[in-house]
Design a protein around this motif. Structure first.
Motif, short mmCIF file in Angstrom:
data_model
loop_
_atom_site.label_atom_id
_atom_site.label_comp_id
_atom_site.label_asym_id
_atom_site.label_seq_id
_atom_site.Cartn_x
_atom_site.Cartn_y
_atom_site.Cartn_z
N GLU A 127 52.03 60.87 40.89
CA GLU A 127 52.27 59.69 39.99
C GLU A 127 53.63 58.99 40.45
O GLU A 127 54.65 59.54 40.64
CB GLU A 127 52.06 60.09 38.53
CG GLU A 127 50.80 60.34 37.97
CD GLU A 127 49.82 59.21 37.71
OE1 GLU A 127 50.34 58.26 37.95
OE2 GLU A 127 48.89 59.48 37.27
N GLU A 128 53.64 57.43 40.21
CA GLU A 128 55.03 56.74 40.51
C GLU A 128 55.76 56.87 39.05
O GLU A 128 55.16 57.14 37.85
CB GLU A 128 54.66 55.51 41.04
CG GLU A 128 54.11 55.38 42.32
CD GLU A 128 54.28 54.03 42.81
OE1 GLU A 128 54.66 53.18 41.83
OE2 GLU A 128 53.88 53.72 43.96
N PRO A 129 57.07 56.77 39.26
CA PRO A 129 57.84 56.74 38.26
C PRO A 129 57.58 55.72 37.00
O PRO A 129 57.06 54.83 37.49
CB PRO A 129 59.31 56.75 38.61
CG PRO A 129 59.25 56.97 40.08
CD PRO A 129 57.87 56.72 40.53
N ILE A 130 57.54 55.79 36.04
CA ILE A 130 57.34 54.95 34.87
C ILE A 130 58.50 53.78 35.17
O ILE A 130 57.92 52.68 35.05
CB ILE A 130 57.42 55.44 33.49
CG1 ILE A 130 56.51 56.60 33.25
CG2 ILE A 130 57.59 54.48 32.29
CD1 ILE A 130 56.69 57.11 31.72
N SER A 131 59.79 54.00 35.52
CA SER A 131 60.76 53.25 35.67
C SER A 131 61.45 53.42 37.00
O SER A 131 61.54 54.59 37.35
CB SER A 131 61.58 52.96 34.64
OG SER A 131 62.82 52.06 35.00
N TRP A 132 61.85 52.61 37.78
CA TRP A 132 62.42 52.74 39.18
C TRP A 132 64.06 52.55 38.81
O TRP A 132 64.95 52.75 39.72
CB TRP A 132 62.15 51.67 40.10
CG TRP A 132 60.77 52.04 40.69
CD1 TRP A 132 59.61 51.67 40.30
CD2 TRP A 132 60.40 53.21 41.92
NE1 TRP A 132 58.46 52.33 41.02
CE2 TRP A 132 58.93 53.18 41.91
CE3 TRP A 132 61.27 53.94 42.76
CZ2 TRP A 132 58.61 53.92 42.78
CZ3 TRP A 132 60.47 54.58 43.55
CH2 TRP A 132 59.16 54.80 43.83
N SER A 133 64.41 52.56 37.46
CA SER A 133 65.83 52.20 37.12
C SER A 133 66.49 53.45 37.53
O SER A 133 66.17 54.60 37.36
CB SER A 133 65.96 51.90 35.63
OG SER A 133 67.20 51.99 35.44
N GLY A 134 67.87 53.43 38.18
CA GLY A 134 68.58 54.40 38.80
C GLY A 134 68.23 54.93 39.81
O GLY A 134 68.83 56.06 40.58
#
Length: 470
Positions: A127-134
């Protein structure tokens, strides 16, 4: 990739996967790559944590709850040497207590590693990350970064970077690029998924960038600074960190492969075969070729294809643009025939760039699928260069044919649509229409390949290779 976390000698596919993983293509990239991941199951998170040993200390508390299992063990290292621990307990829902048989020496680096269990979708893919922040490579600002210099020819002062006791290779790029580019973009392009290299931005404020797998790992870096009129050696131990865990060391053997991934892999192998067994480059979506005529020559076979009869091919003779059907004929999709014989040594130039497929409606354009089970519309971005990673390989290969004229790549002839979008099931396989209707050709990059389909295409590719390079 030397090893995979999820491929062991006990697996029936071990030899084949490891052999293929050791093959590198002409551009230096590996033939087999892993799938990037960064999300883990709640009860089996990824853990890398370092602590320092102290006098008589036998118990270490970790800041995550880890329950070691045979499928997901907890590894412990003291100064890089794997160590057996006595027992593991969970004093709370967020911590883990590890007890040693004997206390590590004072000042020793005690490392705890648990690979975790990756959170996957119904296709066995991460699964891809919920947020790409960071998101980004681990980064550390050098203590003497304002005076940092890179001098590979200085015999007295050499730059070294070590991780887990092994040296890393410095990636060298033009210093001017750092000033005109976004550093994270440069690092993503040149460091990428490499695990044995590092990069350093120039002064002032020089930073060292490390591979994803060294996030939070104690490394040693000795580097050169020019200060007070002479060169000095600086550095020591440091930790580079990133905002999120993101790795690429799993093969995911049970994951389904999509048509887009399969044909991208085959295209990379195809280019390597052209390079090794022929004196021409592999045809791509861009036909850009110079040829020199022999005395009286009229017909020229191109190293690539174009849509014959549409007048989109540009032809120049000694730098002068020619006119279709006046100076030359578009004989077929890879041949041009001149009206008059050409003189020996005449320079001919052929150019055509294909951005939209001539065979498949979803390659080179933005389309969508309709999932008949979930009733959702799924976007399929086949645009190039910024929309899709799979479209260009398909465009490059779609003109390859067997000697009988049949195509190497076959698509789907679809006749069932919902609001103009192909109707598929939960595995993105097209659903047959209730009654026969007008059929339209699609590539369907998201459709998953079963074993029969994969073996069938691999055998077709084998036969094409025999015909093409025998």
């Amino acid at each position: 990739m030397g090893t995979w976390v999820d491929v062991t000698p006990n697996d029936w596919f071990y030899n084949e996967v490891m052999e293929a993983s050791g093959i590198y293509l002409e551009d230096g990239s590996p033939m087999i790559s892993g799938i990037e991941y960064g999300r883990f199951m709640t009860d089996a998170p990824y853990l890398y944590e370092e602590q320092s040993g102290s006098e008589g200390k036998k118990e270490f508390t970790l800041l995550k709850k880890i329950i070691p299992t045979p499928a997901n063990p907890l590894f412990v290292y003291v100064d890089g040497v794997q160590t057996v621990y006595k027992k593991v307990s969970n004093p709370s829902v967020t911590t883990t207590l590890v007890e040693f048989y004997s206390a590590p020496r004072k000042g020793a680096i005690v490392s705890f590693i648990s690979q975790g269990k990756v959170l996957t979708d119904r296709f066995g893919r991460p699964e891809e990350p919920i947020s790409w922040s960071g998101f980004g490579h681990p980064k550390h600002v050098l203590d003497n970064g304002d005076d940092y210099v890179w001098d590979p020819f200085n015999r007295s002062y050499q730059e070294y970077c070590y991780a887990f006791g092994r040296p890393l290779k410095r990636i060298i790029i033009d210093e001017e690029l750092w000033g005109v580019s976004v550093p994270s973009a440069l690092v993503a392009k040149y460091l990428g998924n490499k695990t044995d290299s590092y990069m350093v931005s120039p002064a002032p404020n020089a930073c060292i960038y490390l591979p994803y797998n060294l996030n939070g790992v104690t490394c040693k870096f000795n580097y050169v600074v020019f200060k007070d009129g002479y060169h000095q050696l600086k550095g020591g131990e440091f930790k580079a960190t990133a905002g999120m865990t993101w790795r690429n060391d799993r093969f995911f053997p049970n994951a389904y492969i999509t048509r887009g991934e399969a044909f991208t892999l085959i295209d990379r192998v195809r280019k390597t075969l052209y390079s090794r067994f022929s004196d021409i480059d592999a045809p791509t979506a861009r036909l850009d070729q110079y040829m020199y005529a022999e005395e009286g020559q009229r017909r020229f076979r191109l190293n690539g294809t174009y849509p014959a009869g549409q007048g989109v091919l540009k032809v120049k003779r000694n730098g002068v643009l020619l006119t279709k059907d006046v100076n030359y004929l578009e004989t077929d999709n890879h041949t041009v025939t001149f009206v008059n014989p050409q003189s020996a040594g005449t320079t001919l130039y052929f150019y055509y760039e294909k951005k939209v497929s001539t065979r498949f409606l979803d390659v080179g354009t933005l389309t969508a699928l309709y999932n008949n089970e979930t009733k959702e519309t799924i976007s399929v971005d086949g645009r190039i260069p910024n929309g899709s990673w799979w479209a260009e390989p398909v465009l490059s290969m779609e003109g390859e044919t067997f000697q009988n004229g049949s195509y190497l790549i076959e698509g789907y002839e679809l006749s069932r649509f919902m609001d103009g979008n192909p109707v598929v099931d939960n595995m993105y396989t097209p659903i047959d229409a209730v009654s026969e209707g007008h059929k339209l050709p699609y590539f369907l990059p998201s459709t998953l390949l079963n074993r029969a389909q994969a073996v069938t295409f691999l055998n077709r590719f084998r036969k094409w290779c025999v015909e093409r390079f025998k």
